[in-house]
Design a protein around this motif. Structure first.
Motif, short mmCIF file in Angstrom:
data_model
loop_
_atom_site.label_atom_id
_atom_site.label_comp_id
_atom_site.label_asym_id
_atom_site.label_seq_id
_atom_site.Cartn_x
_atom_site.Cartn_y
_atom_site.Cartn_z
N TYR A 100 32.96 13.10 -25.10
CA TYR A 100 32.53 12.62 -23.80
C TYR A 100 32.87 13.65 -22.73
CZ TYR A 100 32.27 8.14 -26.24
OH TYR A 100 31.97 7.15 -27.14
N ASP A 101 31.85 14.03 -21.95
CA ASP A 101 32.03 14.93 -20.81
C ASP A 101 31.66 14.17 -19.54
OD1 ASP A 101 32.84 17.58 -21.78
OD2 ASP A 101 30.93 17.54 -22.85
N TYR A 102 32.63 13.99 -18.65
CA TYR A 102 32.37 13.35 -17.36
C TYR A 102 31.85 14.44 -16.42
CZ TYR A 102 34.92 9.18 -18.90
OH TYR A 102 35.32 8.05 -19.57
N LEU A 103 30.55 14.47 -16.21
CA LEU A 103 29.94 15.57 -15.47
C LEU A 103 30.29 15.53 -13.98
CD1 LEU A 103 26.41 15.77 -17.14
CD2 LEU A 103 28.56 16.83 -17.82
N ASP A 104 30.74 14.38 -13.48
CA ASP A 104 31.14 14.28 -12.09
C ASP A 104 32.60 14.67 -11.88
OD1 ASP A 104 28.58 13.02 -11.20
OD2 ASP A 104 29.27 11.43 -12.54
N HIS A 105 33.31 14.87 -12.97
CA HIS A 105 34.72 15.26 -12.92
C HIS A 105 34.97 16.30 -14.00
CE1 HIS A 105 35.46 11.71 -10.38
NE2 HIS A 105 34.69 11.05 -11.23
N ASP A 106 36.06 17.01 -13.89
CA ASP A 106 36.41 18.02 -14.88
C ASP A 106 37.20 17.35 -16.01
OD1 ASP A 106 36.77 20.40 -16.19
OD2 ASP A 106 38.48 21.03 -14.96
N ILE A 107 36.52 16.44 -16.73
CA ILE A 107 37.17 15.68 -17.80
C ILE A 107 36.27 15.69 -19.02
CG2 ILE A 107 38.00 13.40 -18.52
CD1 ILE A 107 38.54 12.76 -15.61
N GLY A 108 36.87 15.92 -20.18
CA GLY A 108 36.14 15.88 -21.43
C GLY A 108 37.11 15.67 -22.58
N PHE A 109 36.72 14.88 -23.56
CA PHE A 109 37.62 14.62 -24.69
C PHE A 109 36.82 14.12 -25.88
CE2 PHE A 109 37.63 10.97 -21.81
CZ PHE A 109 37.23 9.93 -22.65
N TYR A 110 37.44 14.26 -27.07
CA TYR A 110 36.88 13.72 -28.30
C TYR A 110 37.35 12.28 -28.49
CZ TYR A 110 35.34 18.35 -29.78
OH TYR A 110 34.72 19.56 -29.86
N SER A 111 36.50 11.48 -29.11
CA SER A 111 36.82 10.10 -29.44
C SER A 111 36.63 9.91 -30.94
CB SER A 111 35.92 9.14 -28.66
OG SER A 111 36.21 7.80 -28.97
#
Length: 281
Positions: free
Chosen positions: A137-148
């Protein structure tokens, strides 16, 4: 001795009957689709029930006419068969009526499809990438990304001779280490793709089921009205571990979501160490 065995069998049958019709068991035996927690999911459910009702009504009419005709015009009553092979009036009736029914069903169905595909005016956008066998998941509005990825307890229990009873694991094969987190009442736009093979992101309660295709971007959206945890799975046969690729969405109140955002920006879930550990699962 035989009477004792019969009594035991009778008690066992009663216990089985009681357990089968207990509320918890009936919840697991749900035959209908869930109503869901989004406006679209409720409309989809309503459309589903409408079409089901139309089909049931048609079946009652058609089979009712057939059964009554067979009963009243059977040979044993001495009824003589009609001597005709063509009826223009009958053909017009059984052509026009189905057309009217189909048009009547097509109108709400088309309205629902338009709403399902309308991703405009989203409050946030998340890029969802399918891998064998995890999601990113990449939150394009924030600098956040992680595997689930499938949680460790389920991953351990699923292995042959693991020594762990799958029935002892809560939400077996339906839990992940890092769920998708979104705020309640926000329109979430999903951009779905895949890095290797065909996957599908499916969460029934959110009325979202969309293919994730390598080299292609699919769009979907949802707006959850009720906070909670909603679970789904990959809905495409993406390889030998296809059954171990769940989807979990946490819908939080706005203040809880804001706190989660702060936590992610200060302590990234998708650090290189966590990504490496995820890939080893």
């Amino acid at each position: 001795m035989s009477r004792t065995i019969l009594n035991r069998l009778h008690s066992a049958a009663l216990a089985l009957f009681a357990s089968a019709f207990a509320p918890a068991a009936l919840a697991d035996w749900a035959l209908n689709m869930p109503v869901g927690v989004t406006e679209v999911s409720k409309e989809v459910y309503g459309l589903h029930m409408l079409i089901l009702g139309v089909c049931v009504a048609i079946a009652i009419v058609v089979f009712g006419v057939m059964i009554v005709s067979i009963f009243l015009h059977r040979k044993s009553r001495g009824v003589e068969p009609a001597q005709f092979y063509h009826s223009t009036k009958a053909e017009i009736i059984w052509t026009v009526i189905p057309i009217i029914i189909l048009i009547a069903m097509a109108v709400p169905a088309a309205e629902g499809l338009i709403k399902v595909e309308d991703t405009r005016n989203a409050d946030m956008t998340v890029k969802v990438t399918g891998y064998q066998w995890r999601w990113h998941y990449d939150y394009l509005d924030h600098d956040i990304g992680f595997y689930s990825t499938l949680d460790r307890e389920s991953n351990q229990a699923r292995r042959v001779n693991s020594g762990t009873d799958p029935f002892s694991v809560e939400n077996y094969l339906l839990e992940v280490d890092h769920p998708l987190v979104v705020p309640v009442g926000a329109k979430v736009r999903l951009l779905l793709t895949a890095a290797d093979v065909l996957h599908a992101w499916w969460v029934p309660d959110l009325a979202v089921k969309k293919d994730a295709i390598p080299g292609y971007i699919n769009e979907a959206w949802f707006k959850a009205d009720v906070p909670g945890i909603y679970r789904g799975q990959c809905a495409e046969l993406c390889g030998r571990d296809h059954g171990f690729m769940p989807v979990v969405v946490h819908v939080l109140e706005r203040d809880e979501y804001d706190a989660w955002l702060v936590e992610q920006t200060t302590d990234k879930v998708a650090s290189p160490e966590n990504v490496a550990a995820t890939r080893k699962l």
